[in-house]
Structures are given as structure tokens and as C-alpha cells.
Design an enzyme around this catalytic site. Structure first.
Site, short mmCIF file in Angstrom:
data_model
loop_
_atom_site.label_atom_id
_atom_site.label_comp_id
_atom_site.label_asym_id
_atom_site.label_seq_id
_atom_site.Cartn_x
_atom_site.Cartn_y
_atom_site.Cartn_z
N GLU A 1 0.85 -1.19 0.00
CA GLU A 1 0.00 0.00 0.00
C GLU A 1 0.89 1.25 0.00
O GLU A 1 1.79 1.36 0.83
CB GLU A 1 -0.90 0.01 1.24
CG GLU A 1 -1.98 1.08 1.18
CD GLU A 1 -2.91 1.02 2.39
OE1 GLU A 1 -4.11 1.23 2.22
OE2 GLU A 1 -2.42 0.74 3.50
N ALA B 1 1.11 -1.28 11.19
CA ALA B 1 0.69 -2.58 10.67
C ALA B 1 0.04 -2.39 9.31
O ALA B 1 -0.23 -1.26 8.88
CB ALA B 1 -0.30 -3.25 11.63
N GLU C 1 -3.02 -4.46 6.71
CA GLU C 1 -4.12 -5.41 6.77
C GLU C 1 -4.15 -6.44 5.65
O GLU C 1 -5.23 -6.86 5.22
CB GLU C 1 -5.45 -4.65 6.78
CG GLU C 1 -5.79 -3.91 5.49
CD GLU C 1 -5.36 -2.46 5.44
OE1 GLU C 1 -5.93 -1.69 4.65
OE2 GLU C 1 -4.45 -2.10 6.21
N GLU D 1 -6.41 -3.90 12.55
CA GLU D 1 -6.13 -4.67 11.34
C GLU D 1 -7.16 -5.79 11.14
O GLU D 1 -7.54 -6.09 10.00
CB GLU D 1 -4.72 -5.26 11.41
CG GLU D 1 -3.61 -4.22 11.60
CD GLU D 1 -3.70 -3.04 10.66
OE1 GLU D 1 -4.03 -3.25 9.46
OE2 GLU D 1 -3.46 -1.90 11.10
N HIS E 1 -10.20 -4.56 9.41
CA HIS E 1 -10.01 -4.38 7.96
C HIS E 1 -10.33 -5.63 7.16
O HIS E 1 -10.54 -5.55 5.94
CB HIS E 1 -8.55 -3.99 7.68
CG HIS E 1 -8.28 -2.52 7.76
ND1 HIS E 1 -9.04 -1.58 7.11
CD2 HIS E 1 -7.31 -1.83 8.42
CE1 HIS E 1 -8.55 -0.37 7.35
NE2 HIS E 1 -7.49 -0.50 8.14
N GLU F 1 -9.91 3.51 6.88
CA GLU F 1 -9.11 3.74 8.09
C GLU F 1 -9.95 4.27 9.25
O GLU F 1 -9.75 3.88 10.40
CB GLU F 1 -7.95 4.68 7.78
CG GLU F 1 -6.99 4.15 6.73
CD GLU F 1 -6.38 2.80 7.10
OE1 GLU F 1 -6.43 2.40 8.28
OE2 GLU F 1 -5.84 2.14 6.20
#
Length: 859
Positions: free
Chosen positions: A127, A274, A276, A308, A311, A330
């Protein structure tokens, strides 16, 4: 030329050409050497016949491109980060073979060599646009597809991806025939976006467990970290949190966990908290606690694990169509993970933590010149890169919390559940969610969305209270204002709390009510006729997103009795209100220093302590008038050390006070306690001076000029680990001389080989100063480096350098004018770069404003 950027217009056009991506087959050979690996990608996709488009790839060598059996000339079709594809058929097969590069930036496929044992560890971070560093891809979130991954690697490694790891078969090692290799052929994933595909490989240590899903499936769990850290891995605690999250989310959402397994991997040199990746979540390995950490950090790990996991539904099962809806991914995960933490784990005070940490971040971000609506205009990849900010995460989550209060929790979760079921494995936009919430709540959310999501800025709310001669309320109104640049006046659903001092000496809530506030003034007739309470707290229970001011009588009472307020959330709201007033130039920074030093020892909430002490440091170093800075810092250091000695043995407060004493020490008198804690001649009952705390104490001595390279070398010899090397880099960069700062600056700006974690540590030490004069020459040095950094480094490294090396402690007109001058003469610089610089400058301008207010105060 596009370089490595992609615009939204280009993405929309490509999605018109490519009607469906049927599948990716990605074959990676990780045995080809330490610099590059072989990547073979086969993409099957449908397209509008006769049209053309492009596929994304960032690679040092492109070896082969074959489209529908037709070999393409790589020298003709490959430029920048794109491979041109012309004369497409209705059904297409594209094969791309390339040598892709390992990274040390935390992007793409990151390669790390453990200094403890020489073992190699790999992980991906894709990402926003970095899957293209590992395989050829249509790099945009709406072109979802199943991914089938095959990996050749040393046989002794664990190889982990989104799907369960298969049994490997023997294979040949490409460069070391004596090393046994193996081949892992994973089953295809469900339909996911390119940025969610993942690979983690290396001799990781693993502990395994399982959880039973609401649909009766047994979901395998795995918790991984480097072998040299495995003795510190508290996997059972992580799996306990995970199981709590599974139960909470499946019951709340009414949708079973959508993937086949759930691995959580703590990886080295990570750029963020972190990521996801479905079934293969990666975390910073700072969450593997090799030394004692504060309760704030422990709680943060729980929130991150649950963030996470959320997600897996919101972001992975259902994914945004384009990055303008990144906030929804988010913000939802931020809101619901705090909810889950408060209701499903032992951290019941999570909403106090949310106020102290997340909302402080949101308010700060929303007052920068770069503030933007929650639904931001994302024109290209560079726009989205800089929007992983306090608005996308914390403001959005705060607004969702207020939305839940407005529409009702049951209605909210019913709408979310319907949204998951309706759009599973697809891509959505904001209206898709609002449709479901309107259906379950019966409310028209169009006006709410326009007011809250499409405008920027934060409102300020103040009580206006009138009394009669008997101190009874004759009028109570809430005044709402907005900044001139963002003049929107918004509706708020909020609480009003009345607090009084009781017979035991505690300040307790004696009355509360919820009201709807709208417009510049809102009357609250329910309070008329009541006796004036000692403290009136607007936004009690923290339902609304707004800065809050206390009326004069409440402020006087709160400052005198802050430590007596029983409710931790109410205390947090008071702490935040006073800090906002300092930042806005309404309260002198010196008064805030007094408030903190007089009350912090009674604060019970770890994150509130952590946030407040960090703000104390900023106030003392940058916001107080320069002429009283040295005396203020001396008093801060003296008081923190005294409070540390008085704190309960082994308490979280004791640990935090010692940590911040080491950071904020400033005089020769502070050397003795730091040295004594480090060599054992000074002992605080219950305080474990472990490896990481030793580094913090040593850095405190370095920044005072009482320790140097020899002591750092000795400490590194005793702790030659990844964490030790980062701590050593940070300590060296704290050397309080111009030559020491120049060495640190050059080590990361002129040397392009330093990995991301060392850059981050060096920057942290560089700006750690007692006397800001040592940074005086770096105002010009900094701006001169901006364009070379931006033009030669990857995005994340450029961000680390530009944000981390800004000489903020100078907080001077010279720094302000130098940076303003650069912005004026570089109006055509990339917008993402300018935004970083503008935000840094805003911090300096705010500090100068606070200094002027503080200077006007008579001692």
C-alpha cells in the site's frame, strides 16, 4: 512522462478498457541473489477489443513481455513504470518476466539481514502503489482479482502469504546449489485488490493456535517474529486479543470472517504500525517487547491488532473504488477497534485513550494549512501518500463516533452488516454505505455527509453562562465558531457534564444531558434555574468532534482541582482543552508547564500521561518565551526526577517519568541521576533498568555532552541487534555539537544506502537538543536538500528525511523566513513535497505565536 505516478483520470480510463481481471499467477524465485529476484507474472483479463492500456511495473530489468502469444519489444513498450499494451483482444493473457529489486525502504519486497545471526528476512508492503515492485500489475484498487502465488526459496524458510501455506516440493537453488531449496504453490486468493496481496519469507519463529468462526469453521492462527526475537514473543496474549476481536466483530457485523486463516507477522524495519493484508497481517516488530514498556504501548498494540482485524471486513472484503475513500477504510477500523478494545478486552478505558491520543492528532492535523475534507480530493498517487494523516484516521473515526450517537448504534451496525453482505468482494464508494445507513436509521444522511465529510476545519465550542445574585443559571448557551479559512458551522450531538467537589474531596459528575448544537449559538434551557456547578464540561463523554473551551470559572476550578476529577475521560478532556488553548495562543505555555508539573503525578491513565508529557516537552522547548526556556527546562527536569523518585515502585508512572526525564534533562545537575541509573549507583525501587531503558539513559547523557562515541560503541557491543543499531544511530545523532549534527545529517542525506529504520532513528536523534543553537546552520542546509531528496529517494524515505530532519527545535524567525523563502521560490515543486514543508513551517509559526504570548506574561 508519468514517472511512478498514476492519476485518478488514468485509473478511470484504464478501468473502462479492462472490464475484468480474471486472475494473476505470480511466480517468484527468491534464490537468485541478494540484490534482485526473478518475477514472472501471468495476468488473464477481459478488455474492450481493439483498445490499448498499460500495466505497471517497477523493476531494474524487464526480460520478457508476451501478450496473447505475441512477443513485445521490451525496449519499445517499457518506460518509467509502465508497459504499454496495444491492440487488446476481448480475452487476453499477458506474461511478464523481470528481475525485480529487493528494497531496504520498507516498500515493495523489503530485505533485512539480522545482525544477530546473519539470517535473511523478507516481507512485502504494497500500500499504496508498490505491488508493482514485485510483479506486473494493474495497480489500482478497483481492478480486483484472485492471486495465485508460487515461491521458490530456501527450504528452511517459512513462506507465508494470504492463503494457507501449502506443503513445499523440492526445487533447485539458482545461485547456491549446495543450499536446499523448495517451491511453494499457494491456492488462489479470493478476489482482492493488488495492494492487499502479500508475501513474508524467512526463518521466522512461529507459534500457532486457532479460533472457531461463527459459521463453525476452524480458522488457523499464526504469530511470527524473527528467530532472534522469539524469546520475547508473547504470542498467547496476541492470540487472546485476536480471539476477542473475532467474537466481537462476527457478532457485531453479522458476517463471518471472510478468509481461510489468520497469520500475524512482526517484521523488521517496518514503516508503520501494521498492514491489513488478508490473512497475512504485518506489524512493526516494536510490538515484540524485548524490554519493559508502558501500559500505553501495551494498549496500543491491542488497538492495532483489532484495527487490522477490522479491515478484514472493511477494506479487504469490501474495498474502496479509488483512494478518495481511503478515509472510510481507516476511520471505520479506527472507530470500531476502539469500540472493540473498550467492550471486548481488559482495556475498558479505550475511549479515554482515543481522546488523549487520536483526537489530539486529529485536532492538530485539522489546524494545519494543509487541512482537507475527510473525503479528500485524491487526484493521483502522490495525493494519497500524504493523506495517511490525522484526518483520514482520527478525525474520520471521531466523526463516525458522532454519527453513531446521532443515528443510533443498533441502526449503524445493521447498516454496516447489510453493506458487507451486499458488496462482498467488490468495490464501493461512500454513497454505497450511506444508502444502507439511511435504510436502517431512517435518516437522510446527505446533509450530514456534505457538512462533515466535504468541508475542512474544526469548530470551537464555548459555554456562555449568566448567573443571578444567588449563583443560579439564568442563561446557558453554547457558542460555536469556525476559523476564517474554513467557516463551516456544523451540527453536533454532545454531552454537557456538571461536576462538583463532594464531601470526600473528589470532583464528581452530578448532572449530565445530551443536546444537539447547531448554529453560532444554541440555548440549553434545561440548565436554567440550576445552581452553578463547580465545573461545566462541554462535550462530556467526548461524543463530538470539536475543540472545547472552559468558561473562566470552570477553567480556574479545573486547573486547581484537575487531579481530583474522578473520571479519567473528563480529566482527559480538561487536559486537552487547556493544551488547545496554549496552541491557539489563549493560554501562556508557562501556565501549561505549571499545570502539568503540578498534576501529572496523580494521573492514572497511561496514554494521558504519555501524551501530556510529550506536550510538556514541546511547550518547554518551543512554546515558552526564549528568555525563560533554560530556566523552564531546568525546572521540568528537576521536577520530573523528583516525581520519579516519589512514584510508586514499579509503576507505569515511574517508568514514564524516568523516560521523559532522560529526554528532557538539560543541566549538569541532571547528569548524576542519569549516570547513576545507568551504572547502578542510583536505584529506584521497582524500576528495571533493562536494555532499552539503558539506551534512553545513555542518549540523555549524550545530549548533555556527558557521553559520546566511546560509550555508544560499548553499548552497541553489548547489544549488537537491529534495535541496538537503531538506538546507537539515534544516540550518535543526539551529539550536541554542530559537527555531530553535520555527521548525522550527512549519514542519511548524502549516503543513500542507509535503511529506513536507521534513517528514522537518526532523524529522531538529530532534532533531540537541549540548546537549539546547535541546529542554527541547518535551516538553509535543510531547504537546500529538499529537491535532491525528493528527486532521488523513494516516497517513504523522502518522507522520513523531509519530516524527520526539519530543525523544528530552532523555532525561530530565521527558520521561518528561510522556509518561507524556499516555498516562495519553489511554487512549482511537487504538491506532496510542498505539503510536507508547509506543515513543518506551520509548526514553527505556531511556536513563534506561543512564544509571543508567553513573553507577555509577567513572572
Amino acid at each position: 512522462m508519468p514517472g511512478e505516478n498514476l492519476t485518478r483520470v488514468e485509473a478511470i480510463e484504464r478501468a473502462r478498457v479492462i472490464t475484468t481481471v480474471e486472475s494473476y499467477a505470480v511466480d517468484l524465485d527468491l534464490t537468485t541473489g541478494p540484490e534482485t529476484f526473478t518475477s514472472t507474472t501471468v495476468i488473464r483479463f477481459s478488455a474492450v477489443e481493439g483498445t490499448g492500456t498499460f500495466v505497471d511495473l517497477v523493476a531494474p530489468v524487464l526480460r520478457e513481455v508476451t501478450l496473447n502469444g505475441r512477443s513485445l519489444d521490451v525496449t519499445q513498450v517499457f518506460a518509467d513504470s509502465r508497459i504499454a499494451l496495444e491492440d487488446l483482444a476481448a480475452e487476453n493473457e499477458l506474461r511478464v518476466v523481470a528481475d525485480c529489486a529487493y528494497m531496504n525502504t520498507g516498500e515493495g519486497l523489503h530485505r533485512f539481514v539480522d545482525p544477530v545471526d546473519g539470517e535473511v528476512y523478507l516481507y512485502t508492503q504494497f500500500e499504496v502503489p508498490d505491488a508493482r515492485r514485485v510483479f506486473a500489475t494493474f495497480e489500482q484498487p478497483d481492478l480486483k482479482a484472485p492471486f495465485q502465488l508460487t515461491v521458490t526459496a530456501p527450504a528452511a524458510w517459512h513462506v507465508v502469504s494470504n492463503q494457507p501455506t501449502p506443503e513445499p516440493t523440492p526445487a533447485e537453488h539458482a545461485t547456491e546449489p549446495a543450499v536446499e531449496a523448495a517451491r511453494w504453490e499457494f491456492e488462489p486468493t479470493p478476489r482482492i485488490s493488488t495492494y492487499l496481496a502479500a508475501l513474508v519469507a524467512g526463518p521466522y519463529a512461529v507459534e500457532r493456535g486457532e479460533v472457531t468462526s461463527s459459521d463453525g469453521r476452524t480458522i488457523p492462527l499464526g504469530v511470527f517474529c524473527r528467530s532472534s526475537l522469539s524469546e520475547h514473543l508473547d504470542a498467547e496474549a496476541i492470540m487472546t486479543t485476536t480471539r476477542q476481536g473475532f467474537a466481537f466483530y462476527e457478532e457485531t457485523f453479522g458476517v463471518p470472517y471472510p478468509f481461510d486463516k489468520y497469520d500475524q507477522l512482526f517484521v523488521p524495519e517496518y514503516n508503520m504500525g501494521a498492514m491489513e493484508n488478508p490473512g497475512c497481517v504485518t506489524f512493526t516488530e516494536s510490538y515484540v517487547f524485548r524490554s519493559q514498556v508502558t501500559d500505553a504501548v501495551r494498549e496500543r498494540r491491542v488497538v492495532t491488532v483489532l484495527h487490522e482485524l477490522a479491515h478484514m471486513w472493511f477494506g479487504d472484503l469490501v474495498t474502496m473504488k479509488w483512494w478518495n475513500d481511503l478515509w472510510l477504510n481507516e476511520s471505520f477500523a479506527e472507530y470500531v477497534s476502539t469500540l472493540a478494545t473498550a467492550e471486548a478486552t481488559e482495556w475498558e478505558g479505550a475511549w479515554t485513550t482515543f481522546n488523549a491520543m487520536e483526537k489530539t492528532w486529529a485536532y492538530r492535523q485539522d489546524q494545519l494549512p494543509s487541512t482537507h475534507p475527510i473525503v479528500a480530493a485524491i487526484n493521483d498517487l502522490e495525493d494519497v501518500q500524504v493523506n495517511f494523516d490525522g484526518i483520514t484516521y482520527a478525525k474520520g473515526a471521531s466523526v463516525l463516533k458522532q454519527l453513531v450517537a446521532w443515528v443510533g448504534r443498533e441502526e449503524f451496525v445493521s447498516g454496516v452488516s447489510a453493506y458487507f453482505r451486499k458488496h462482498a468482494w467488490g468495490n464501493t464508494e461512500l454513497p454505497d454505505l450511506l444508502v444502507e445507513l439511511e435504510a436502517t436509521s431512517g435518516r437522510d444522511l446527505g446533509a450530514w455527509a456534505k457538512t462533515w465529510l466535504e468541508t475542512a476545519g474544526v469548530n470551537t465550542l464555548r459555554p456562555a453562562i449568566e448567573l443571578d445574585d444567588h449563583r443560579r443559571i439564568t442563561s446557558f448557551q453554547i457558542e460555536q465558531t469556525a476559523p476564517a479559512d474554513h467557516p463551516t458551522i456544523r451540527p453536533h450531538r454532545l454531552g454537557i457534564g456538571c461536576y462538583d467537589l463532594d464531601d470526600s474531596g473528589a470532583v464528581v459528575r452530578t448532572r449530565s444531558l445530551q443536546v444537539d448544537v447547531d448554529g453560532p449559538r444554541t440555548a440549553v434551557p434545561e440548565l436554567v434555574g440550576l445552581a452553578r456547578p463547580d465545573l461545566v464540561l462541554i462535550n462530556d463523554d467526548d461524543l463530538a468532534y470539536a475543540k472545547v473551551r472552559l468558561d473562566e470559572a470552570s477553567l480556574t476550578f479545573a486547573v486547581e482541582n484537575l487531579s481530583r476529577i474522578s473520571d479519567p475521560l473528563a480529566r482527559s478532556l480538561v487536559w486537552g482543552s487547556v493544551w488547545d488553548a496554549v496552541r491557539d495562543g489563549e493560554t501562556p505555555a508557562s501556565a501549561y508547564v505549571d499545570l502539568v508539573l503540578g498534576n501529572i503525578a496523580a494521573e492514572t491513565e497511561s496514554t494521558t500521561v504519555r501524551t501530556t508529557l510529550a506536550q510538556l516537552g514541546l511547550a518547554a522547548r518551543s512554546y515558552v518565551a526564549p528568555e525563560r526556556r533554560a530556566a523552564t527546562l531546568e525546572r521540568v527536569g528537576d521536577t520530573l526526577w523528583t516525581l520519579a523518585q516519589e512514584a510508586a515502585a514499579g509503576s507505569d508512572l515511574q517508568l514514564q517519568l524516568v523516560k521523559y526525564f532522560s529526554t528532557l534533562s538539560s543541566t549538569e545537575a541532571h547528569v548524576a541521576p542519569l549516570r547513576g541509573l545507568l551504572d547502578g549507583s542510583v536505584v529506584l525501587d521497582g524500576l528495571a533498568v533493562d536494555t532499552d531503558l539503558r539506551w534512553e539513559l545513555l542518549q540523555g547523557l549524550v545530549q548533555l555532552g556527558a557521553a559520546g562515541d566511546d560509550e555508544i560503541d560499548a553499548a552497541l557491543s553489548a547489544d549488537d541487534t537491529a534495535s541496538g543499531r537503531q538506538a546507537a544511530a539515534r544516540a550518535r545523532a543526539a551529539t550536541p555539537t554542530t559537527a555531530g549534527k553535520e555527521r548525522a545529517f550527512a549519514s542519511v542525506v548524502e549516503d543513500a544506502d542507509a535503511p529506513n529504520a536507521i534513517i528514522r532513528a537518526t532523524a529522531a536523534g538529530f532534532v533531540q537538543v537541549t540548546d537549539p543553537a546547535v541546529l542554527a546552520s541547518f535551516a538553509q542546509r535543510y531547504v537546500d536538500a529538499l529537491l535532491p531528496i525528493w528527486e532521488t529517494r523513494s516516497y517513504h524515505i523522502a518522507e522520513e528525511l523531509i519530516e524527520g530532519l526539519y530543525p523544528a527545535p530552532l523555532a525561530s524567525t530565521r527558520l521561518r523566513d528561510t522556509v518561507r523563502g524556499w516555498l516562495e521560490t519553489h511554487a512549482d515543486a511537487p504538491s506532496a513535497l510542498r505539503r510536507m514543508v508547509i506543515e513543518a513551517l506551520a509548526g514553527t509559526e505556531r511556536a513563534l505565536g506561543a512564544q509571543a504570548v508567553d513573553a507577555a506574561v509577567t513572572d
